[in-house]
Motif scaffolding. Structure first.
Motif, PDB file in Angstrom:
ATOM      1  N   GLU A 189       1.074  -1.207  -0.216  1.00 14.76           N
ATOM      2  CA  GLU A 189       0.137   0.089   0.120  1.00 14.76           C
ATOM      3  C   GLU A 189       0.734   1.322  -0.007  1.00 14.76           C
ATOM      4  N   PRO A 190       0.604   2.150  -0.781  1.00 11.69           N
ATOM      5  CA  PRO A 190       1.355   3.560  -0.972  1.00 11.69           C
ATOM      6  C   PRO A 190       1.196   4.167   0.283  1.00 11.69           C
ATOM      7  N   THR A 191       2.272   5.262   0.649  1.00  9.77           N
ATOM      8  CA  THR A 191       2.038   6.173   1.593  1.00  9.77           C
ATOM      9  C   THR A 191       1.083   7.296   1.434  1.00  9.77           C
ATOM     10  N   LYS A 195       3.808   7.520  -2.708  1.00 13.43           N
ATOM     11  CA  LYS A 195       4.863   7.214  -3.029  1.00 13.43           C
ATOM     12  C   LYS A 195       5.025   5.698  -2.262  1.00 13.43           C
ATOM     13  N   PRO A 196       5.899   4.794  -2.848  1.00  6.14           N
ATOM     14  CA  PRO A 196       5.723   3.519  -2.306  1.00  6.14           C
ATOM     15  C   PRO A 196       6.699   3.514  -1.017  1.00  6.14           C
ATOM     16  N   GLN A 197       6.478   2.562  -0.225  1.00 10.56           N
ATOM     17  CA  GLN A 197       6.772   2.479   1.211  1.00 10.56           C
ATOM     18  C   GLN A 197       8.294   2.313   1.178  1.00 10.56           C
ATOM     19  N   GLU A 219      13.280   1.111  -1.400  1.00 11.22           N
ATOM     20  CA  GLU A 219      11.829   0.987  -1.732  1.00 11.22           C
ATOM     21  C   GLU A 219      11.525  -0.606  -1.839  1.00 11.22           C
TER      22      GLU A 219
END
Length: 246
Positions: A189-191, A195-197, A219
């Motif tokens: 799940e993105p932030t 953005k990706p975690q 990432e």
């Protein structure tokens, strides 16, 4: 006749003696009165100096020192007993304050332990359920996405109903566990900013690292299994693949 003559002679002799005493007395008084001013005037002109002896002072000082030593030597037993009792009171007060502090610390520690026991009572039970929850994910991933997105027909109706039942059972199980503090987090799940975690060693476990173009170092590019927390404590870290271009 003879007696009369004797009396007359005696009276005459007494008269002569009285006359002589009266005539000589003023002369003596005059002489002493004349001599006294001459003797006293020289001494009255000059003040006399007085001398004092220091023997009495030294004797008094020695007596005082001896008295102080004797008073120190013979102290009142009541004073000693009072000082001892004061020391005992100070020690007892110190012990009392320490015991109260220890009791309060024990009370807080017991309270904290009880809360931890209440919050993490289902920890072992939750760990045993994690594999079952993962099996729901594996079962859902076994169905191709094109079939899941297809319209329901007589051919795929049974398959789609099964998938819906699995999802419903998984959601009910997760909601029930969430009431008791168990929550699942997905690294895919993105932030909040889209953005990706990034990899976090506190909640993630890196199973492998690889180069991926177009992504930054650290990432998360793949999720092998999702993570779980129990009342804020990481119950199981999420197993992920991390980007490493260097």
């Amino acid at each position: 006749m003879f007696k009369r003559t004797l009396l007359r002679q005696a009276q005459a002799s007494r008269a002569l003696l009285s006359v002589r005493s009266t005539s000589t007395a003023p002369l003596a008084v005059r002489q002493t009165s004349q001599l006294q001013p001459q003797l006293l005037r020289p001494f009255a002109r000059y003040p006399t100096a007085r001398c004092y002896s220091t023997e009495n002072k030294t004797e008094n000082g020695e007596q005082k020192e001896n008295g102080a030593e004797s008073s120190e030597a013979t102290e009142d037993p009541c004073v000693k007993e009072l000082e001892e009792k004061k020391k005992e009171v100070v020690e007892l007060k110190d012990k009392y304050v320490r015991s109260v502090a220890d009791f309060l610390n024990l009370q807080e520690r017991t309270k904290r332990d009880m809360e931890n026991a209440r919050n993490f009572a289902i920890q072992k039970f939750a760990v045993d359920l994690l594999e079952s929850i993962d099996n729901f994910d594996r079962a859902l991933l076994a169905v191709p996405k094109d079939k899941l997105g297809a319209t329901k027909t007589e051919e795929n109706k049974d398959l789609l109903d099964l998938v819906d039942g699995l999802k419903m059972t998984q959601n009910i199980l997760l909601n029930t566990l969430q009431k008791h503090g168990l929550q699942r987090f997905d690294p895919d799940e993105p932030t909040e900013d889209g953005k990706p975690q990034k990899f976090d060693p506190k909640i993630h476990e890196a199973t492998f690292m690889t180069k991926v173009e177009g992504k930054e170092n650290g990432e998360i590019m793949y999720t092998q299994s999702k993570g779980f927390t129990l009342n804020g404590r990481v119950l199981r870290a999420a197993k992920v693949g991390v980007v490493k271009n260097d």
